[in-house]
Write a protein that holds these residues in place. Sequence first.
Motif, PDB file in Angstrom:
ATOM      1  N   UNK A  79       7.374   5.469 -11.420  1.00 20.88           N
ATOM      2  CA  UNK A  79       7.266   5.830  -9.877  1.00 20.88           C
ATOM      3  C   UNK A  79       7.626   4.302  -9.089  1.00 20.88           C
ATOM      4  N   UNK A  80       8.277   4.397  -8.104  1.00 13.95           N
ATOM      5  CA  UNK A  80       8.640   3.332  -7.223  1.00 13.95           C
ATOM      6  C   UNK A  80       7.248   3.343  -6.261  1.00 13.95           C
ATOM      7  N   UNK A  81       6.811   2.144  -6.220  1.00 17.18           N
ATOM      8  CA  UNK A  81       5.420   1.968  -5.462  1.00 17.18           C
ATOM      9  C   UNK A  81       5.534   1.510  -4.101  1.00 17.18           C
ATOM     10  N   UNK A  82       5.470   2.556  -3.151  1.00 21.90           N
ATOM     11  CA  UNK A  82       5.729   2.167  -1.675  1.00 21.90           C
ATOM     12  C   UNK A  82       4.299   1.493  -1.131  1.00 21.90           C
ATOM     13  N   UNK A  83       3.236   2.181  -1.724  1.00 19.41           N
ATOM     14  CA  UNK A  83       1.559   1.414  -1.161  1.00 19.41           C
ATOM     15  C   UNK A  83       0.776   1.504  -2.309  1.00 19.41           C
ATOM     16  N   UNK A  84      -0.036   0.335  -2.483  1.00 23.69           N
ATOM     17  CA  UNK A  84      -0.875   0.285  -3.573  1.00 23.69           C
ATOM     18  C   UNK A  84      -2.466   0.248  -2.667  1.00 23.69           C
ATOM     19  N   UNK A  85      -3.377   1.013  -3.025  1.00 20.50           N
ATOM     20  CA  UNK A  85      -4.764   0.989  -2.306  1.00 20.50           C
ATOM     21  C   UNK A  85      -5.570   0.039  -2.995  1.00 20.50           C
ATOM     22  N   UNK A  86      -6.456  -0.664  -2.402  1.00 21.74           N
ATOM     23  CA  UNK A  86      -7.475  -1.729  -3.071  1.00 21.74           C
ATOM     24  C   UNK A  86      -8.697  -1.065  -2.989  1.00 21.74           C
ATOM     25  N   UNK A  87      -9.409  -1.230  -4.045  1.00 21.04           N
ATOM     26  CA  UNK A  87     -10.710  -0.970  -4.394  1.00 21.04           C
ATOM     27  C   UNK A  87     -11.648  -1.893  -4.712  1.00 21.04           C
ATOM     28  N   UNK A  88     -12.986  -1.936  -4.304  1.00 17.13           N
ATOM     29  CA  UNK A  88     -14.037  -2.967  -5.049  1.00 17.13           C
ATOM     30  C   UNK A  88     -13.830  -3.389  -6.295  1.00 17.13           C
ATOM     31  N   UNK A  89     -13.540  -2.098  -7.321  1.00 14.18           N
ATOM     32  CA  UNK A  89     -13.238  -2.334  -8.814  1.00 14.18           C
ATOM     33  C   UNK A  89     -12.142  -3.296  -8.993  1.00 14.18           C
ATOM     34  N   UNK A  90     -11.338  -3.372  -8.054  1.00 15.97           N
ATOM     35  CA  UNK A  90     -10.293  -4.523  -8.232  1.00 15.97           C
ATOM     36  C   UNK A  90     -10.728  -5.946  -8.199  1.00 15.97           C
ATOM     37  N   UNK A  91     -11.449  -6.141  -7.256  1.00 21.81           N
ATOM     38  CA  UNK A  91     -11.884  -7.649  -7.044  1.00 21.81           C
ATOM     39  C   UNK A  91     -13.366  -7.718  -8.108  1.00 21.81           C
ATOM     40  N   UNK A  92     -13.857  -6.718  -8.284  1.00 25.49           N
ATOM     41  CA  UNK A  92     -14.878  -7.012  -9.538  1.00 25.49           C
ATOM     42  C   UNK A  92     -14.112  -7.178 -10.775  1.00 25.49           C
ATOM     43  N   UNK A  93     -13.221  -6.653 -11.217  1.00 23.14           N
ATOM     44  CA  UNK A  93     -12.500  -6.885 -12.291  1.00 23.14           C
ATOM     45  C   UNK A  93     -11.759  -8.112 -12.361  1.00 23.14           C
ATOM     46  N   UNK A  94     -11.175  -8.423 -11.331  1.00 24.70           N
ATOM     47  CA  UNK A  94     -10.661  -9.738 -11.119  1.00 24.70           C
ATOM     48  C   UNK A  94     -11.555 -11.033 -11.621  1.00 24.70           C
ATOM     49  N   UNK A  95     -12.818 -10.781 -10.992  1.00 23.36           N
ATOM     50  CA  UNK A  95     -13.993 -11.803 -11.132  1.00 23.36           C
ATOM     51  C   UNK A  95     -14.450 -11.894 -12.617  1.00 23.36           C
ATOM     52  N   UNK A  96     -13.967 -10.786 -13.071  1.00 29.06           N
ATOM     53  CA  UNK A  96     -14.513 -10.798 -14.863  1.00 29.06           C
ATOM     54  C   UNK A  96     -15.470  -9.619 -14.939  1.00 29.06           C
ATOM     55  N   UNK A 133      -5.999 -15.098 -15.644  1.00 27.85           N
ATOM     56  CA  UNK A 133      -7.528 -15.298 -15.935  1.00 27.85           C
ATOM     57  C   UNK A 133      -8.280 -14.750 -15.006  1.00 27.85           C
ATOM     58  N   UNK A 134      -9.676 -14.364 -15.228  1.00 25.33           N
ATOM     59  CA  UNK A 134     -10.282 -13.896 -14.285  1.00 25.33           C
ATOM     60  C   UNK A 134     -10.955 -14.976 -13.501  1.00 25.33           C
ATOM     61  N   UNK A 135     -11.250 -14.735 -12.156  1.00 20.59           N
ATOM     62  CA  UNK A 135     -11.558 -15.798 -11.384  1.00 20.59           C
ATOM     63  C   UNK A 135     -11.592 -15.308  -9.684  1.00 20.59           C
ATOM     64  N   UNK A 136     -11.470 -16.157  -8.984  1.00 18.22           N
ATOM     65  CA  UNK A 136     -11.629 -16.118  -7.636  1.00 18.22           C
ATOM     66  C   UNK A 136     -10.402 -15.358  -7.146  1.00 18.22           C
ATOM     67  N   UNK A 137     -10.320 -15.065  -5.815  1.00 21.62           N
ATOM     68  CA  UNK A 137      -8.790 -14.406  -5.345  1.00 21.62           C
ATOM     69  C   UNK A 137      -7.618 -15.105  -5.529  1.00 21.62           C
ATOM     70  N   UNK A 138      -7.797 -16.432  -5.801  1.00 19.62           N
ATOM     71  CA  UNK A 138      -6.450 -17.515  -5.935  1.00 19.62           C
ATOM     72  C   UNK A 138      -6.035 -17.059  -7.236  1.00 19.62           C
ATOM     73  N   UNK A 139      -6.570 -16.416  -8.242  1.00 24.88           N
ATOM     74  CA  UNK A 139      -5.763 -16.194  -9.358  1.00 24.88           C
ATOM     75  C   UNK A 139      -4.834 -15.070  -9.341  1.00 24.88           C
ATOM     76  N   UNK A 140      -4.837 -14.517  -8.092  1.00 27.32           N
ATOM     77  CA  UNK A 140      -3.640 -13.348  -7.863  1.00 27.32           C
ATOM     78  C   UNK A 140      -2.471 -13.944  -7.671  1.00 27.32           C
ATOM     79  N   UNK A 141      -1.512 -13.743  -8.457  1.00 24.91           N
ATOM     80  CA  UNK A 141      -0.217 -14.583  -8.250  1.00 24.91           C
ATOM     81  C   UNK A 141       0.684 -13.720  -8.163  1.00 24.91           C
TER      82      UNK A 141
END
Length: 327
Positions: free
Chosen positions: A44-61, A20-28
Amino acid sequence: MSMSEESMSEQTMRAVTIEEFGGPEVLTPGRVARPEPLPTEVLVRVHAAGINPVDWKTRAGQGMAGLQRMPLILGWDVSGTVEEVGFGVTTLAPGDEVYAMPWFPRPAGGYAEFVTAPSRQFARKPASIGHVEAAALPLAALTAWQALVDTAGVTSGQRVLVHAAAGGVGHLAVQFAKNLGAEVIATAREPRHAWLRELGADETIDYTRQRFEEATGEVDVVIDLVGPQDDTDARSVAATRRGGLVISVPSGVSQNLADAAARAGVRTSPLLVEPDATALTAIAGLVDSGAVRVEVERTFPLEEAAEAHRQGETNRTRGKLVLTTTD
Ligand SMILES: NC(=O)c1ccc[n+]([C@@H]2O[C@H](COP(=O)([O-])OP(=O)(O)OC[C@H]3O[C@@H](n4cnc5c(N)ncnc54)[C@H](OP(=O)(O)O)[C@@H]3O)[C@@H](O)[C@H]2O)c1
């Protein structure tokens, strides 16, 4: 590992999911089914994944939330190794090291051990840097590239103002603009100025101490990475020559910006970054030639994605934050 655990780990993978969308705690953190490549796709076997503002904006709905489905694995930036290729793929093979921003704005599932996507959305990783740095590049670098090269068509001698120059997109935009022969003016807090000058900024302005539009002189192009906050977008018009261009990247062209631009005869554009492996190949060339450096402020283990979001949301990151899947 027992036989059954082993076969289970072949079919599943570590991933960080949200229900569900919400605060950082919804990342499980947990295990989910491992994807399989369709024809023309690579696994592709992912060795590293970059983080972008769109990630936390989307996480928050917000952000790209309307285009996602639950359960959702966030993350668009990946760097890793081709594990398997689907039918018809001729340009990549298992073992190749690649990086990409696959699928954007559809879900890509980057916060995981594996992703699948069309092979031609991937480019060869810059050979001179590791997966952590490569994973920091795609979304931010493509945004800067698509603004400066594809949208503004910046040419040598032009004056370019980059807002939020110390951030993920900004520090790359400064370097790309410099590489295009532009004179670069960067806004950032004072402690970042020496570093930004090393990256190629000709002038640096502490936007917390003075009104940037009173210090820039006239510019041809503004790469606005701040938007309506403090009226940064509309105030940028005052810094732009008649006929110049303000590209407002965070949330499109606000009414305030549109009105100010119309009065001043300044052009405006929104921008939404798109996958482009050809540009990623060109960007890899700039990195490998030493013309462009990528700054990673901090890495977090995949399972600590929530902590990484908390740090990102402070809006003070210098360069990028990256998740790693291995120790
Ligand atoms: N439309 C698209 O396709 C697209 C693509 C990429 C990014 N974006 C958006 O563009 C924005 C920037 O992305 P990003 O990845 O570069 O973010 P970021 O790395 O999180 O940006 C953090 C930086 O912003 C600086 N900053 C904060 N407020 C500022 C202000 N008022 N003036 C100048 N600098 C300021 C901070 O530097 P100081 O500590 O020096 O203030 C910090 O270093 C975000 O809103 C993001 O969602 C949109």
